[in-house]
Write a protein that holds these residues in place. Structure first.
Motif, PDB file in Angstrom:
ATOM      1  N   PHE A 464      -4.992  -2.237 -25.130  1.00 34.80           N
ATOM      2  CA  PHE A 464      -4.731  -2.047 -23.703  1.00 34.80           C
ATOM      3  C   PHE A 464      -3.480  -2.810 -23.306  1.00 34.80           C
ATOM      4  CE2 PHE A 464      -5.442  -2.279 -19.124  1.00 34.80           C
ATOM      5  CZ  PHE A 464      -5.895  -0.990 -18.861  1.00 34.80           C
ATOM      6  N   LEU A 465      -2.439  -2.064 -22.980  1.00 32.04           N
ATOM      7  CA  LEU A 465      -1.157  -2.672 -22.640  1.00 32.04           C
ATOM      8  C   LEU A 465      -1.199  -3.241 -21.227  1.00 32.04           C
ATOM      9  CD1 LEU A 465       1.247   0.082 -24.042  1.00 32.04           C
ATOM     10  CD2 LEU A 465       0.259  -1.879 -25.237  1.00 32.04           C
ATOM     11  N   LYS A 466      -0.794  -4.489 -21.101  1.00 33.10           N
ATOM     12  CA  LYS A 466      -0.775  -5.127 -19.780  1.00 33.10           C
ATOM     13  C   LYS A 466       0.505  -4.707 -19.061  1.00 33.10           C
ATOM     14  CE  LYS A 466       0.528  -9.265 -18.988  1.00 33.10           C
ATOM     15  NZ  LYS A 466       1.052 -10.342 -18.171  1.00 33.10           N
ATOM     16  N   ASN A 467       0.424  -3.578 -18.389  1.00 34.29           N
ATOM     17  CA  ASN A 467       1.557  -3.140 -17.581  1.00 34.29           C
ATOM     18  C   ASN A 467       1.050  -2.344 -16.390  1.00 34.29           C
ATOM     19  OD1 ASN A 467       1.384  -0.247 -18.182  1.00 34.29           O
ATOM     20  ND2 ASN A 467       2.050  -0.810 -20.230  1.00 34.29           N
ATOM     21  N   ALA A 485     -13.209  -7.518 -16.667  1.00 36.03           N
ATOM     22  CA  ALA A 485     -14.631  -7.182 -16.788  1.00 36.03           C
ATOM     23  C   ALA A 485     -15.351  -8.116 -17.757  1.00 36.03           C
ATOM     24  CB  ALA A 485     -14.781  -5.733 -17.257  1.00 36.03           C
ATOM     25  N   ASP A 486     -16.556  -8.526 -17.374  1.00 40.17           N
ATOM     26  CA  ASP A 486     -17.373  -9.400 -18.213  1.00 40.17           C
ATOM     27  C   ASP A 486     -18.830  -8.948 -18.101  1.00 40.17           C
ATOM     28  OD1 ASP A 486     -18.126 -11.408 -19.890  1.00 40.17           O
ATOM     29  OD2 ASP A 486     -17.983 -13.017 -18.397  1.00 40.17           O
ATOM     30  N   PRO A 487     -19.428  -8.433 -19.185  1.00 44.72           N
ATOM     31  CA  PRO A 487     -18.876  -8.338 -20.539  1.00 44.72           C
ATOM     32  C   PRO A 487     -17.685  -7.384 -20.593  1.00 44.72           C
ATOM     33  CG  PRO A 487     -20.930  -7.109 -20.382  1.00 44.72           C
ATOM     34  CD  PRO A 487     -20.796  -7.865 -19.102  1.00 44.72           C
ATOM     35  N   PRO A 488     -16.808  -7.594 -21.555  1.00 45.34           N
ATOM     36  CA  PRO A 488     -15.551  -6.839 -21.587  1.00 45.34           C
ATOM     37  C   PRO A 488     -15.752  -5.346 -21.809  1.00 45.34           C
ATOM     38  CG  PRO A 488     -15.810  -8.143 -23.583  1.00 45.34           C
ATOM     39  CD  PRO A 488     -16.896  -8.570 -22.656  1.00 45.34           C
ATOM     40  N   LYS A 489     -14.938  -4.563 -21.119  1.00 45.88           N
ATOM     41  CA  LYS A 489     -14.890  -3.119 -21.335  1.00 45.88           C
ATOM     42  C   LYS A 489     -13.737  -2.750 -22.269  1.00 45.88           C
ATOM     43  CE  LYS A 489     -16.904  -1.926 -16.839  1.00 45.88           C
ATOM     44  NZ  LYS A 489     -16.696  -1.200 -15.559  1.00 45.88           N
ATOM     45  N   LEU A 490     -12.760  -3.636 -22.364  1.00 43.08           N
ATOM     46  CA  LEU A 490     -11.620  -3.412 -23.252  1.00 43.08           C
ATOM     47  C   LEU A 490     -11.897  -4.042 -24.611  1.00 43.08           C
ATOM     48  CD1 LEU A 490      -8.698  -4.306 -20.813  1.00 43.08           C
ATOM     49  CD2 LEU A 490      -9.703  -2.054 -21.247  1.00 43.08           C
ATOM     50  N   TYR A 491     -11.265  -3.481 -25.636  1.00 43.67           N
ATOM     51  CA  TYR A 491     -11.378  -4.059 -26.978  1.00 43.67           C
ATOM     52  C   TYR A 491     -10.309  -5.115 -27.212  1.00 43.67           C
ATOM     53  CZ  TYR A 491     -15.011  -0.812 -28.302  1.00 43.67           C
ATOM     54  OH  TYR A 491     -16.207  -0.142 -28.370  1.00 43.67           O
ATOM     55  N   SER A 492      -9.196  -4.994 -26.521  1.00 39.07           N
ATOM     56  CA  SER A 492      -8.150  -6.008 -26.647  1.00 39.07           C
ATOM     57  C   SER A 492      -7.215  -5.911 -25.456  1.00 39.07           C
ATOM     58  CB  SER A 492      -7.353  -5.824 -27.948  1.00 39.07           C
ATOM     59  OG  SER A 492      -6.449  -4.742 -27.818  1.00 39.07           O
ATOM     60  N   ILE A 493      -6.425  -6.954 -25.263  1.00 44.67           N
ATOM     61  CA  ILE A 493      -5.360  -6.954 -24.258  1.00 44.67           C
ATOM     62  C   ILE A 493      -4.051  -7.271 -24.970  1.00 44.67           C
ATOM     63  CG2 ILE A 493      -4.458  -7.968 -22.137  1.00 44.67           C
ATOM     64  CD1 ILE A 493      -7.302  -8.803 -21.423  1.00 44.67           C
ATOM     65  N   HIS A 494      -3.059  -6.433 -24.743  1.00 42.73           N
ATOM     66  CA  HIS A 494      -1.734  -6.607 -25.341  1.00 42.73           C
ATOM     67  C   HIS A 494      -0.807  -7.127 -24.240  1.00 42.73           C
ATOM     68  CE1 HIS A 494       1.346  -4.760 -28.372  1.00 42.73           C
ATOM     69  NE2 HIS A 494       1.723  -5.949 -27.939  1.00 42.73           N
ATOM     70  N   PHE A 495      -0.368  -8.371 -24.376  1.00 43.22           N
ATOM     71  CA  PHE A 495       0.383  -9.049 -23.319  1.00 43.22           C
ATOM     72  C   PHE A 495       1.875  -8.735 -23.419  1.00 43.22           C
ATOM     73  CE2 PHE A 495      -3.572 -11.292 -23.481  1.00 43.22           C
ATOM     74  CZ  PHE A 495      -3.826 -11.656 -22.166  1.00 43.22           C
ATOM     75  N   LEU A 496       2.305  -7.746 -22.647  1.00 44.84           N
ATOM     76  CA  LEU A 496       3.723  -7.407 -22.582  1.00 44.84           C
ATOM     77  C   LEU A 496       4.423  -8.346 -21.601  1.00 44.84           C
ATOM     78  CD1 LEU A 496       3.523  -3.490 -22.473  1.00 44.84           C
ATOM     79  CD2 LEU A 496       3.476  -5.024 -24.452  1.00 44.84           C
ATOM     80  N   GLY A 497       5.744  -8.401 -21.699  1.00 40.97           N
ATOM     81  CA  GLY A 497       6.498  -9.292 -20.827  1.00 40.97           C
ATOM     82  C   GLY A 497       6.435 -10.727 -21.319  1.00 40.97           C
TER      83      GLY A 497
END
Length: 582
Positions: A464-467, A485-497
């Protein structure tokens, strides 16, 4: 009761008027030339195909049929076409006799040499229309969440494979318009590959040793997405002789024909319901020996903190796979000790220079990522960029083949998280083509997208791209809800910028630069720092701020204050203890 009586002349006039109106309507509806918009329509809108046959819709009659049936190459239908006789490949002498040889797209070729090996059987199929474009199979966006109708793919016409169930060898001529831009993304080229692959897999099911010979005639290398470098036995001129691994090939063919649909959804209809992958899992894990997660660090220590956080996040998901870190000698001993403590096992590498990069630029050595394919002791690798944190267990991705990834722009995939299959042969192929291939972004992602054009789409929740490209309130609300979301709905977060460890922990410093607002999210920022705070204090110190970075942060805050940026983050009272420590 009085009955109204109309004059006879009036009745006649009314009838004539109605008749005239009817004739005008008829002329307009049936005699007016049909719209030419059909030529611009997606092929999915006017053709429905199955693996056995392809039926044209008839709404637009003869014109629609003519468009679909126009041959890709008119010389195939010409009685005066020239038959090309090519140099005989020497490996023909090493093959047995009495074989059944399926010929795919070999019109206009002299096949007399092949008849010496056995019976030659032309494989009949309908070439895809010129209107069928790559973007129809690999669209930029699909309805992954099934909020509307769900994603779907147009189907590529296939032959009736039952007619060719006894072939022992497949010989196919591949289209190769190498002089044209984007020649590798040719639907007809893909169609011929898929026909050859399906013939091999279907025939292989009935052979005890499951070895089928596949020979391609092409000036261009066959698609490594389907026919792996490791399965190439011989190449002579334009002839390519493969004996493909049919188990791997069958798995790929079981997936959607393009990124127009998810390779396999990671959940069912309910948002938290994990999709059952037991069918593909049972098949693929029989031959899997070793699997690992991997990332790469080279040339700088700027991402050491990110790699530590990535390892810790992976371990928190409960994975038992190896964590492999490819690194060069630019990473100091104290940093290496911290990375090892975080969970990484080391593989030291020599950097690979991008021959098209300028000296001392960010992408000068980013082809070092190709070293991942040298991890040949593993069957599958899930590569993850060091600016990603994992929120849910990703082991399920080991069931997917190379290349499985999330979409990026246009028809390309994002290489921030991807499934690969290590191979020294593939690595050598990369090295041979570094000067030949032009990367759209000057980096490894662009290069890999030119090599692996036929990739398999994973849900964007995997990477999941952080944009926030539209900068709308609605977009921010939806994405921040997912990010937090907790518990998480995403599998990962990709920190752009700008990365979280390069900001004060108080807020996302992308807010201080107008051009980087598309990457700003305090919700995601807090999520990263929550992971940081759960780490051992001995690891946390490797996320300290350097003096130079503190100066840059204060300068950006000063400019944001002078501009009076509306988000107002420059007003935040910074309490991050790293600001005050050396």
């Amino acid at each position: 009761m009085i009955k109204a009586i109309f004059p006879k002349a009036l009745v006649i006039r009314i009838n004539i008027a109605f008749l005239a109106l009817f004739l005008l309507a008829y002329a307009f509806l049936f005699l007016w030339p049909s719209s030419t918009s059909v030529y611009n329509a997606s092929p999915a809108s006017f053709v429905r195909c199955s693996l056995r046959e392809c039926h044209h819709k008839t709404e637009n009659g003869i014109k629609m049929k003519a468009v679909l049936e126009e041959p890709r190459n008119s010389q195939f239908n010409s009685p005066d076409r020239i038959v090309v006789k090519r140099e005989r490949p020497s490996f023909l002498d090493e093959m047995g006799r009495g074989m059944m040889i399926g010929m795919v797209n070999m019109e206009g070729e002299d096949v007399s040499e092949w008849k010496m090996l056995g019976q030659v059987i032309p494989v009949s199929f309908e070439p895809v229309s010129e209107l069928f474009e790559w973007k129809d199979l690999f669209p930029e966006w699909i309805d992954e969440e099934e909020e509307i109708d769900g994603p779907s793919c147009p189907e590529i016409p296939m032959p009736d494979f039952y007619k060719y169930a006894s072939v022992d060898m497949i010989v196919a001529k591949l289209p190769c318009r190498v002089q044209e831009e984007g020649w590798g993304r040719d639907v007809l080229r893909l169609q011929v590959h898929l026909i050859a692959a399906n013939l091999a897999v279907k025939r292989g099911r009935g052979i005890w040793n499951r070895r089928i010979k596949v020979v391609f005639l092409s000036k261009c290398r066959p698609m490594p997405d389907l026919f792996r470098c490791d399965d190439l036995l011989r190449q002579e001129g334009d002839w390519w002789y493969y004996e493909p691994d049919l188990t791997r090939l069958a798995q790929k063919l079981s997936l959607p024909v393009g990124s127009c649909n998810l390779a396999l959804p990671l959940w069912g209809k309910g948002i938290h319901e994990v999709y059952d992958v037991s069918r593909i899992g049972k098949k693929s894990t029989r031959t899997i020996k070793r699997e690992a997660y991997a990332t790469v660090l080279h040339s700088s220590e700027a991402y050491v903190c990110g790699a530590i956080a990535l390892a810790q996040s992976l371990l928190q998901t409960g994975t038992k796979r190896d964590l492999i870190l490819l690194l060069d000698r630019s990473i100091s001993k104290p940093k290496r000790e911290a990375l090892a403590k975080a969970g990484w096992k080391f593989r030291f590498i020599e950097r690979i220079r991008n021959p098209r990069a300028e000296k001392n630029t960010y992408n000068e050595y980013n082809y070092s990522k190709f070293r991942l394919w040298q991890l040949a002791e593993y069957d599958k690798i899930i590569f993850i960029d060091a600016d990603v944190i994992v929120l849910r267990n990703l082991d399920i991705l080991f069931h997917f083949p190379q290349i499985s990834a999330t979409g990026n722009d246009g028809s390309i995939f994002n290489s921030g998280i991807m499934v690969i299959e290590p191979s020294n042969c593939t690595f050598n192929m990369f090295m041979q083509r570094t000067r030949e291939i032009v990367s759209y972004n000057g980096g490894d992602q662009g290069f890999l997208n030119e090599v692996f054009v036929w990739w398999h789409r994973l849900p964007r929740r995997v990477n999941f791209l952080k944009n926030f490209w539209s900068n709308s309130t609605v977009e921010a609300a939806v994405k921040n809800q997912l990010l937090g979301a907790d518990p998480p709905k995403l599998y990962s977060i990709h920190f752009l910028g700008l990365k979280p460890w390069l900001c004060y922990r108080d807020y996302d410093c992308n807010w201080d630069l107008e051009d980087l607002h598309v990457y700003a999210s305090d919700v995601a920022h807090r999520r990263w720092w929550k992971l940081h705070d759960a780490m051992d204090e001995g690891l946390q110190k490797f996320c300290a701020l350097r003096k130079r970075r503190k100066i840059d942060l204060e300068w950006d805050r000063k400019l944001a204050r002078e501009k009076g940026l509306k988000d107002g983050h420059w007003r935040v009272n910074v309490t991050d203890p790293r600001k005050y420590t050396t």
